[in-house]
Design an enzyme around this catalytic site. Structure first.
Site, PDB file in Angstrom:
ATOM      1  N   LYS A 148       0.844  -1.188   0.000  1.00 18.93           N
ATOM      2  CA  LYS A 148       0.000   0.000   0.000  1.00 18.93           C
ATOM      3  C   LYS A 148       0.883   1.243   0.000  1.00 18.93           C
ATOM      4  O   LYS A 148       1.843   1.336   0.791  1.00 18.93           O
ATOM      5  CB  LYS A 148      -0.904  -0.005   1.244  1.00 18.93           C
ATOM      6  CG  LYS A 148      -2.005  -1.042   1.151  1.00 18.93           C
ATOM      7  CD  LYS A 148      -2.929  -0.742  -0.022  1.00 18.93           C
ATOM      8  CE  LYS A 148      -4.237  -1.477   0.085  1.00 18.93           C
ATOM      9  NZ  LYS A 148      -5.102  -1.197  -1.072  1.00 18.93           N
TER      10      LYS A 148
ATOM     11  N   ASP B 193      -0.218  -0.349  -4.629  1.00 16.00           N
ATOM     12  CA  ASP B 193      -1.603   0.123  -4.752  1.00 16.00           C
ATOM     13  C   ASP B 193      -1.731   1.446  -4.006  1.00 16.00           C
ATOM     14  O   ASP B 193      -1.546   1.492  -2.784  1.00 16.00           O
ATOM     15  CB  ASP B 193      -2.560  -0.921  -4.147  1.00 16.00           C
ATOM     16  CG  ASP B 193      -4.023  -0.499  -4.264  1.00 16.00           C
ATOM     17  OD1 ASP B 193      -4.312   0.568  -4.842  1.00 16.00           O
ATOM     18  OD2 ASP B 193      -4.885  -1.257  -3.764  1.00 16.00           O
TER      19      ASP B 193
ATOM     20  N   GLU C 123      -1.351  -0.068  -9.103  1.00 17.33           N
ATOM     21  CA  GLU C 123      -2.822  -0.059  -9.003  1.00 17.33           C
ATOM     22  C   GLU C 123      -3.318   1.293  -8.496  1.00 17.33           C
ATOM     23  O   GLU C 123      -2.819   1.801  -7.486  1.00 17.33           O
ATOM     24  CB  GLU C 123      -3.239  -1.182  -8.045  1.00 17.33           C
ATOM     25  CG  GLU C 123      -4.744  -1.277  -7.800  1.00 17.33           C
ATOM     26  CD  GLU C 123      -5.105  -2.550  -7.020  1.00 17.33           C
ATOM     27  OE1 GLU C 123      -4.467  -3.605  -7.269  1.00 17.33           O
ATOM     28  OE2 GLU C 123      -5.993  -2.493  -6.162  1.00 17.33           O
TER      29      GLU C 123
ATOM     30  N   ASP D 130      -8.996  -0.352  -9.965  1.00 13.77           N
ATOM     31  CA  ASP D 130      -9.700  -1.102  -8.906  1.00 13.77           C
ATOM     32  C   ASP D 130     -10.996  -0.366  -8.571  1.00 13.77           C
ATOM     33  O   ASP D 130     -12.032  -0.580  -9.208  1.00 13.77           O
ATOM     34  CB  ASP D 130      -8.776  -1.257  -7.690  1.00 13.77           C
ATOM     35  CG  ASP D 130      -9.466  -1.871  -6.487  1.00 13.77           C
ATOM     36  OD1 ASP D 130     -10.593  -2.377  -6.631  1.00 13.77           O
ATOM     37  OD2 ASP D 130      -8.901  -1.839  -5.369  1.00 13.77           O
TER      38      ASP D 130
ATOM     39  N   LYS E  38     -13.291  -7.897  -8.052  1.00 15.28           N
ATOM     40  CA  LYS E  38     -13.604  -8.142  -6.644  1.00 15.28           C
ATOM     41  C   LYS E  38     -15.028  -8.674  -6.558  1.00 15.28           C
ATOM     42  O   LYS E  38     -15.977  -7.949  -6.864  1.00 15.28           O
ATOM     43  CB  LYS E  38     -13.471  -6.861  -5.824  1.00 15.28           C
ATOM     44  CG  LYS E  38     -12.026  -6.384  -5.673  1.00 15.28           C
ATOM     45  CD  LYS E  38     -11.918  -5.179  -4.762  1.00 15.28           C
ATOM     46  CE  LYS E  38     -10.456  -4.845  -4.481  1.00 15.28           C
ATOM     47  NZ  LYS E  38     -10.307  -3.603  -3.696  1.00 15.28           N
TER      48      LYS E  38
ATOM     49  N   GLN F  75     -11.573  -7.023  -0.942  1.00 10.55           N
ATOM     50  CA  GLN F  75     -12.295  -5.859  -0.429  1.00 10.55           C
ATOM     51  C   GLN F  75     -12.172  -5.813   1.096  1.00 10.55           C
ATOM     52  O   GLN F  75     -13.067  -5.380   1.784  1.00 10.55           O
ATOM     53  CB  GLN F  75     -13.759  -5.924  -0.893  1.00 10.55           C
ATOM     54  CG  GLN F  75     -14.478  -4.584  -0.889  1.00 10.55           C
ATOM     55  CD  GLN F  75     -13.740  -3.540  -1.679  1.00 10.55           C
ATOM     56  OE1 GLN F  75     -13.656  -3.623  -2.884  1.00 10.55           O
ATOM     57  NE2 GLN F  75     -13.176  -2.560  -0.987  1.00 10.55           N
TER      58      GLN F  75
HETATM   59  C1  MUC Z   1      -7.594  -2.491  -2.322  1.00 12.27           C
HETATM   60  O1  MUC Z   1      -7.182  -3.233  -3.204  1.00 12.27           O
HETATM   61  O2  MUC Z   1      -7.662  -1.299  -2.577  1.00 12.27           O
HETATM   62  C2  MUC Z   1      -8.732  -1.008   0.284  1.00 12.27           C
HETATM   63  C3  MUC Z   1      -9.677  -0.110  -0.127  1.00 12.27           C
HETATM   64  C4  MUC Z   1     -10.534  -0.802  -0.987  1.00 12.27           C
HETATM   65  O3  MUC Z   1     -11.514  -0.363  -1.584  1.00 12.27           O
HETATM   66  O4  MUC Z   1     -10.154  -2.085  -1.110  1.00 12.27           O
HETATM   67  C5  MUC Z   1      -9.037  -2.322  -0.272  1.00 12.27           C
HETATM   68  C6  MUC Z   1      -7.955  -3.041  -0.974  1.00 12.27           C
HETATM   69 MG    MG Z   2      -6.892  -1.519  -4.678  1.00 11.21          MG
END
Ligand code: MUC
Ligand code: MG
Length: 368
Positions: free
Chosen positions: A162, A191, A217, A242, A266, A294
């Site tokens: 992240k 991401d 991402e 995403d 997702k 998620q």
């Molecule tokens: C992700 O992949 O972003 C964190 C916020 C969201 O919407 O999903 C998670 C993981």
């Molecule tokens: Mg994401």
């Protein structure tokens, strides 16, 4: 196979380690368990994770929209009328995780009625997926230590880091520290959850150019329309959309606009019915896909695994299937087990899981 009732049960399970990222943080799994009952006594299950910072849904809102709007729309239909269900739920705008949980609980009930795994009904490509673990914000040394633990305990060798919303140097230092520690033993991608501007993203990606990233991402917002196209056009790794692609139409728009070159699927937001549409669209467009997370519990993870194992392209990349490890407990009678870096789906009918009634009684928050 007639649907007789739909329950939306709120529950709360604390996290042992909160997950922090650019768009928010999660300290407890305050999700909604959805149960679809049929006149044959079959019960299908799925879970909806409220993510107000991503889709605007709340736990109370999910319970209310299912109780007041979706349940009356689907009661009386059969498990085979899933396109009718989809059409009726689509009359309500938004609410992606509530709709998806209803959809997946219906599929689970269908699989149980037929005595077949949903993964096989959908495509039956494989029975396992490699697992990618998401590393939330922390100091570089702590994030490296977590990756070590995940590798040593579960054999995981793919990590999504992240980034965004904190100093760019700190984020790039984390990725560099991971590469220095593990060398070519691990796959890494980042991401941003929209946390950088397009120019910050470009600078960060240049700084990390020697680190062999798999993907980038959602580094900056899709609403920064021109900036995002400019960024995506100069990257030499696929850029995954995403949260900017919660529907198949969004996938088409973002990809045709040059705002992404790969997508995250997702099941928490597109269920099985709409995820299948997104998967086929991605295939037609020639897009790489990643099964995303998620911040799902084990019920949601079993759903993601079911869909991911159904097709070749969804099972090719490691799937994000390990966030439940950060939870103190879960609802399943038999917990999911990651070993040798893989998660195997159960051979049972439906999505292959069973809810432990004592755990549900303990964690549900609608009864005192
Ligand atoms: C992700 O992949 O972003 C964190 C916020 C969201 O919407 O999903 C998670 C993981
Ligand atoms: Mg994401």
């Amino acid at each position: 196979m007639k649907i007789t009732a739909v329950e939306a049960i709120p529950f709360a399970i604390p996290y042992s380690k909160p997950l922090r990222f650019a768009s928010g943080e999660v300290h407890a799994a305050e999700h909604v368990l959805v149960r679809v009952h049929t006149d044959d006594g079959i019960v299908g299950v799925a879970e909806a994770p409220p993510r107000p910072f991503t889709y605007g849904e709340t736990q109370d809102g999910i319970v209310a929209v299912i109780d007041k709007v979706f349940a009356p729309q689907v009661i009386g239909l059969t498990l085979l009328e899933r396109e009718v269900v989809t059409g009726r739920l689509a009359r309500t705008v938004g609410n992606p995780t509530a709709k998806s949980a209803v959809d997946m609980a219906i599929w689970d009930a269908l699989g149980k009625s037929l005595g077949l795994p949903v993964a096989e009904l959908l495509g039956g490509y494989t029975d396992r997926m490699r697992v990618s673990h998401m590393l939330g914000f922390d100091d570089p040394a702590i994030m490296v230590a977590e990756a070590e633990k995940m590798r040593d305990t579960y054999g995981i060798s793919t990590f999504k880091v992240k980034v965004g919303r904190r100093p760019v140097q700190l984020d790039t230092a984390v990725v560099r520290a991971l590469r220095d520690r593990f060398g070519a033993e691990v796959d890494l991608y980042v991401d941003g959850n929209r946390g950088w501007s397009a120019s910050e993203s470009a600078r960060a990606m240049k700084e990390m150019a020697d680190l062999g990233l798999l993907f980038a991402e959602e580094l900056c917002p899709a609403d920064d329309v021109i900036g995002r196209r400019w960024l995506v056009g100069q990257l030499d790794v696929p850029f995954i959309a995403d949260e900017s692609v919660p529907t198949a139409a969004d996938v088409t728009r973002e990809i045709l606009a040059g705002a992404a070159t790969a997508i995250s699927i997702k099941t928490a937001r597109t269920g099985f019915t709409a995820s299948r549409r997104v998967h086929h669209l991605a295939e037609g467009l020639g897009l790489e896909v990643v099964i995303g997370n998620q911040i799902d519990g084990q019920v949601g993870t079993a759903c993601a695994l079911t869909f991911g194992t159904a097709f070749e392209s969804t099972s090719r990349n490691a799937g994000e299937l390990s966030n439940f490890l950060d939870m103190t407990d879960d609802l399943l009678a038999t917990p999911l087990q990651i070993s040798d870096g893989h998660l195997h789906r159960g051979a049972g009918a439906g999505i292959g899981i069973e809810i432990d009634p004592d755990k549900l009684a303990h964690y549900r928050t609608d009864r005192s």
